[in-house]
Design an enzyme around this catalytic site. Sequence first.
Site, PDB file in Angstrom:
ATOM      1  N   ASP A  50      -9.984   1.163   5.613  1.00 47.77           N
ATOM      2  CA  ASP A  50      -9.252   0.154   6.389  1.00 47.77           C
ATOM      3  C   ASP A  50      -7.955   0.696   6.979  1.00 47.77           C
ATOM      4  O   ASP A  50      -7.111  -0.082   7.416  1.00 47.77           O
ATOM      5  CB  ASP A  50      -8.952  -1.058   5.484  1.00 47.77           C
ATOM      6  N   GLU A 119      -2.161   6.906  -4.900  1.00 48.97           N
ATOM      7  CA  GLU A 119      -3.452   6.271  -4.627  1.00 48.97           C
ATOM      8  C   GLU A 119      -4.357   7.396  -4.149  1.00 48.97           C
ATOM      9  O   GLU A 119      -4.119   7.977  -3.083  1.00 48.97           O
ATOM     10  CB  GLU A 119      -3.308   5.237  -3.499  1.00 48.97           C
TER      11      GLU A 119
HETATM   12  C1  LIG Z   1      -6.657   3.864   2.305  1.00 44.22           C
HETATM   13  S1  LIG Z   1      -6.895   4.449   0.660  1.00 44.22           S
HETATM   14  C2  LIG Z   1      -5.846   5.899   0.635  1.00 44.22           C
HETATM   15  C3  LIG Z   1      -5.839   6.635  -0.695  1.00 44.22           C
HETATM   16  C4  LIG Z   1      -7.100   7.418  -1.051  1.00 44.22           C
HETATM   17  N1  LIG Z   1      -7.648   8.124   0.047  1.00 44.22           N
HETATM   18  C5  LIG Z   1      -8.128   6.516  -1.680  1.00 44.22           C
HETATM   19  O1  LIG Z   1      -9.185   6.316  -1.080  1.00 44.22           O
HETATM   20  O2  LIG Z   1      -7.863   6.036  -2.799  1.00 44.22           O
HETATM   21  C6  LIG Z   1      -5.962   3.260  -0.326  1.00 44.22           C
HETATM   22  C7  LIG Z   1      -6.771   2.262  -1.096  1.00 44.22           C
HETATM   23  O3  LIG Z   1      -7.425   1.392  -0.197  1.00 44.22           O
HETATM   24  C8  LIG Z   1      -8.756   1.189  -0.643  1.00 44.22           C
HETATM   25  N2  LIG Z   1      -9.551   0.769   0.511  1.00 44.22           N
HETATM   26  C9  LIG Z   1      -9.838   1.500   1.607  1.00 44.22           C
HETATM   27  N3  LIG Z   1     -10.579   0.794   2.468  1.00 44.22           N
HETATM   28  C10 LIG Z   1     -10.780  -0.419   1.900  1.00 44.22           C
HETATM   29  C11 LIG Z   1     -11.487  -1.587   2.307  1.00 44.22           C
HETATM   30  N4  LIG Z   1     -12.145  -1.662   3.474  1.00 44.22           N
HETATM   31  N5  LIG Z   1     -11.470  -2.658   1.489  1.00 44.22           N
HETATM   32  C12 LIG Z   1     -10.811  -2.618   0.301  1.00 44.22           C
HETATM   33  N6  LIG Z   1     -10.132  -1.540  -0.133  1.00 44.22           N
HETATM   34  C13 LIG Z   1     -10.119  -0.454   0.651  1.00 44.22           C
HETATM   35  C14 LIG Z   1      -9.121   2.546  -1.207  1.00 44.22           C
HETATM   36  O4  LIG Z   1     -10.270   2.515  -2.023  1.00 44.22           O
HETATM   37  C15 LIG Z   1      -7.877   2.880  -1.973  1.00 44.22           C
HETATM   38  O5  LIG Z   1      -7.885   2.261  -3.226  1.00 44.22           O
HETATM   39  N1  LIG Z   2       1.336  -3.335   0.617  1.00 39.91           N
HETATM   40  C1  LIG Z   2       0.416  -2.381   0.518  1.00 39.91           C
HETATM   41  N2  LIG Z   2      -0.081  -2.086  -0.697  1.00 39.91           N
HETATM   42  C2  LIG Z   2      -0.980  -1.067  -0.761  1.00 39.91           C
HETATM   43  N3  LIG Z   2      -1.561  -0.563  -1.873  1.00 39.91           N
HETATM   44  C3  LIG Z   2      -2.337   0.482  -1.516  1.00 39.91           C
HETATM   45  C4  LIG Z   2      -2.245   0.658  -0.143  1.00 39.91           C
HETATM   46  C5  LIG Z   2      -2.805   1.832   0.547  1.00 39.91           C
HETATM   47  O1  LIG Z   2      -3.118   1.771   1.723  1.00 39.91           O
HETATM   48  O2  LIG Z   2      -2.907   2.860  -0.122  1.00 39.91           O
HETATM   49  C6  LIG Z   2      -1.407  -0.331   0.351  1.00 39.91           C
HETATM   50  C7  LIG Z   2      -0.889  -0.705   1.634  1.00 39.91           C
HETATM   51  O3  LIG Z   2      -1.255  -0.191   2.697  1.00 39.91           O
HETATM   52  N4  LIG Z   2       0.024  -1.721   1.648  1.00 39.91           N
HETATM   53 MG   LIG Z   3      -3.813   0.023   2.713  1.00 39.18          MG
END
Ligand SMILES: C[S@@+](CC[C@H](N)C(=O)[O-])C[C@H]1O[C@@H](n2cnc3c(N)ncnc32)[C@H](O)[C@@H]1O
Ligand SMILES: Nc1nc2[nH]cc(C(=O)O)c2c(=O)[nH]1
Ligand SMILES: [Mg+2]
Length: 215
Positions: A50, A119
């Site tokens: 996302d 993360e």
């Molecule tokens: C954007 S990721 C960045 C950190 C790392 N690359 C990871 O995947 O954990 C941050 C968090 O958002 C979660 N995430 C990413 N896309 C998502 C989605 N479409 N819906 C819910 N959680 C999401 C990931 O699993 C992670 O826990």
């Molecule tokens: N407020 C806020 N909390 C978060 N926790 C994990 C995030 C991420 O994108 O890693 C995220 C993010 O993008 N915003």
């Molecule tokens: Mg996020």
Amino acid sequence: MTYSVKEAFYTLQGEGAHTGRAAVFLRFAGCNLWSGLERDREKAVCRFCDTDFVGTNGEGGGKFREPGLLAAHIESIWQANASPGGRPYVVCTGGEPLMQLDEPLIGALHEAGFEIAIETNGTLPAPASIDWICVSPKANAPLAQKSGNELKLVYPQTEPEAQPECFETLDFEHFFLQPRDDGPSVSHVAAVANYCLKNPKWRLSLQTHKLTGLP
Ligand SMILES: C[S@@+](CC[C@H](N)C(=O)[O-])C[C@H]1O[C@@H](n2cnc3c(N)ncnc32)[C@H](O)[C@@H]1O
Ligand SMILES: Nc1nc2[nH]cc(C(=O)O)c2c(=O)[nH]1
Ligand SMILES: [Mg+2]
Ligand code: SF4
């Protein structure tokens, strides 16, 4: 090394065990499971992301040639927003932060007084000096980091090797399921709630920043 940062901003942690806690989010550019380009999404290992983590053009983003320069930047964001008192908190994310977060930067952030969270998708080992490790495993991405503070699995994932049962014996303090955000027309909240009702080892993690409108 030079650190490439997509964006850095002050907000409340929206997910997991530290939900609601003020933090500077340090979003590194780049990921090892997707290029970040929409044209590559279908063939990527991780397809439900996302997040925009391409480039260094976001708010508070840029290239930082020394760990001390990046730590000073993060400290300035904290100081511009938080009144003195609470322990400064930084959440390193991305993209995949373990492609860039190294001991010199961890040292510089600690030196600046920060408690450091990460993360990560868990495909790269995390330095033990990080204070809070959140691993979010992805199907078809072998897990290298099998311990930490919280495991936060996006649910549902269809692949057998990405089911919650595959992870529940690993060495984590907290186990969260986070509904996969597939856009406004679908919700996986009920599926996660039902799973957690049946399997009390797991807790529901909502992406509360998407409810509050915070970044
Ligand atoms: C954007 S990721 C960045 C950190 C790392 N690359 C990871 O995947 O954990 C941050 C968090 O958002 C979660 N995430 C990413 N896309 C998502 C989605 N479409 N819906 C819910 N959680 C999401 C990931 O699993 C992670 O826990
Ligand atoms: N407020 C806020 N909390 C978060 N926790 C994990 C995030 C991420 O994108 O890693 C995220 C993010 O993008 N915003
Ligand atoms: Mg996020
Ligand atoms: S591993 Fe994390 S940053 Fe990379 S594509 Fe998946 S959710 Fe996005």
